[in-house]
Scaffold this active site. Structure first.
Site, PDB file in Angstrom:
ATOM      1  N   CYS A 115       0.734  -1.607  -0.504  1.00  0.00           N
ATOM      2  CA  CYS A 115      -0.001  -0.173  -0.344  1.00  0.00           C
ATOM      3  C   CYS A 115       1.178   1.278  -0.034  1.00  0.00           C
ATOM      4  O   CYS A 115       0.500   2.154  -0.578  1.00  0.00           O
ATOM      5  CB  CYS A 115      -0.675   0.018   1.558  1.00  0.00           C
ATOM      6  N   HIS A 263      -3.109   7.256   2.074  1.00  0.00           N
ATOM      7  CA  HIS A 263      -3.373   5.512   1.350  1.00  0.00           C
ATOM      8  C   HIS A 263      -5.128   5.725   1.997  1.00  0.00           C
ATOM      9  O   HIS A 263      -5.756   5.942   3.558  1.00  0.00           O
ATOM     10  CB  HIS A 263      -3.071   4.828   2.046  1.00  0.00           C
ATOM     11  N   ASN A 293     -10.563   0.713  -0.447  1.00  0.00           N
ATOM     12  CA  ASN A 293      -9.169   0.077  -0.720  1.00  0.00           C
ATOM     13  C   ASN A 293      -8.161  -0.186  -1.779  1.00  0.00           C
ATOM     14  O   ASN A 293      -8.191  -1.495  -2.412  1.00  0.00           O
ATOM     15  CB  ASN A 293      -8.319  -0.516   0.798  1.00  0.00           C
TER      16      ASN A 293
END
Ligand code: UT7
Length: 336
Positions: A115, A263, A293
């Site tokens: 990520c 994020h 996500n």
């Protein structure tokens, strides 16, 4: 001679057309729209459909970034693609993207930092530009999670948060002393000690005699495993730390930042961080509600949306911060 600086001259994004709502997931596993919204803020996400490849997403995002910069694929000197969900075991997705862009020998490679991948990729591109090795570098975050998650009761804690998408930025070297826009500072961190707190174990080349087997599949070890609360706790500690470290390196204060991009792992993580740091909601942009996500694609998608909706004006300061599997965490600050 002035050292070149890296400046973003184009952004782009692409998400597949197929919208998967929380209610759609509730038909396939024991979950509810209410649980997902309350715990994560997510309302829907996008999944690819049969025939679509990760490189299709990356290519569509890249084309937008090139259009914004009024350049063509042949103007790219190097491609850095970040992903944790590669199109093939090898080569990396970047090679399929390079071919799709019609390029014959432009260097390309994948960066694997989960990520935080986009910011790690940005740091690599920044290094290439500052050293004078390349003048135009494409950085693309591209993820297809939908084909790798466990859409069943057993996988519900992890499966509900992920979505597919790609975001791209085109960086160019500038030596113009009258133009102070561009990347100011980037800081990267990692802690392999916690690699197994959020990972996909198989296929894995340490499994003998074969990296993939029916047994591994039966044991569901090809699906992501996450200790959600442990990851959450570390995310809300590490993101503020690295954000402040990066601003400090750029001699900037929190008040100087016009837009914070975090994020998109869980809206609650970002709300917690913003509250802890005293960041007002209007100076932060989130889109996890719509896309879930998208790992390394989350930040470039946010940046593209901000650029296209007029959220960013020249000279504004943008801070981008991530945390993810590895653990890996990073932050970058730029002047738009
Ligand atoms: O992007 C990379 C970094 N990733 C992250 O930063 C993610 C960090 N972690 C999280 O965002 C959260 O941990 C999750 C959203 C993944 C999970 O939320 P949580 O509040 O930590 O839930 P939990 O796993 O502790 O589970 C709480 C309860 C459990 O039930 P009991 O034992 O209390 O009866 C779970 O079985 O919620 C249950 N549960 C669910 N219920 C309905 C777990 N997943 C679901 C679900 N639907 N999808």
């Amino acid at each position: 001679m002035t050292q070149p600086r890296a400046k973003i001259i184009g952004t782009g994004m692409y998400v597949p057309d197929l919208v998967v709502t929380n209610d759609d997931l509730a038909k396939r596993m024991d979950t509810t729209d209410e649980w997902i919204r309350q715990r994560t803020g997510i309302e829907e996400r996008r999944y690819i459909e049969p025939g679509q490849q990760p490189s299709d997403l990356a290519s569509a995002a890249t084309k937008q970034a090139l259009e914004a910069a009024q350049l063509g694929p042949e103007d790219i000197d190097c491609i850095v693609l970040t992903t944790l969900s590669s199109q093939a075991d090898f080569p990396g997705t970047s090679f399929f993207l390079q071919d799709q862009l019609g390029l014959s020998d432009t260097p390309c490679f994948d960066v694997r930092a989960q990520c935080s991948g986009f910011l790690f990729g940005l740091a690599v591109a920044n290094g290439f530009i500052r050293s004078g090795m390349y003048r135009r570098v494409l950085v693309v975050g591209c993820e297809v999670h939908s084909t790798g998650i466990d859409i069943s009761d057993a996988g519900r804690d992890v499966a509900v948060i992920f979505g597919d998408g790609a975001g791209a930025v085109l960086l160019e070297a500038t030596e113009d002393e009258n133009d102070d826009s561009g990347l100011l500072e980037i800081r990267l961190h990692a802690q392999g000690k916690f690699a197994k707190k959020l990972w996909i174990e198989a296929p894995g080349s340490g499994f003998t005699p074969a990296r993939m087997s029916h047994q591994l599949i039966d044991e569901r070890r090809h699906f992501p495993y996450m200790e959600g609360r442990f990851v959450f706790k570390h995310a809300v500690k590490r993101m503020p730390e690295v954000l402040l470290e990066t601003l400090n390196a750029a001699s900037l204060k929190l008040e100087d930042v016009d837009l914070f991009l975090f994020h998109q792992a869980n809206l609650r993580i970002n709300e917690f961080v913003m509250e802890q740091m005293g960041i007002p909601t209007e100076r932060c942009s989130n889109n996890i509600q719509r896309y879930g996500n998208c790992s390394s694609a989350s930040i470039p998608i946010l940046l593209d949306e901000a650029a296209r909706t007029g959220r960013l004006a020249p000279g504004q300061i943008v801070s981008m911060t991530s945390f993810g599997s590895g653990f890996s965490w990073a932050s970058a600050v730029l002047r738009w």
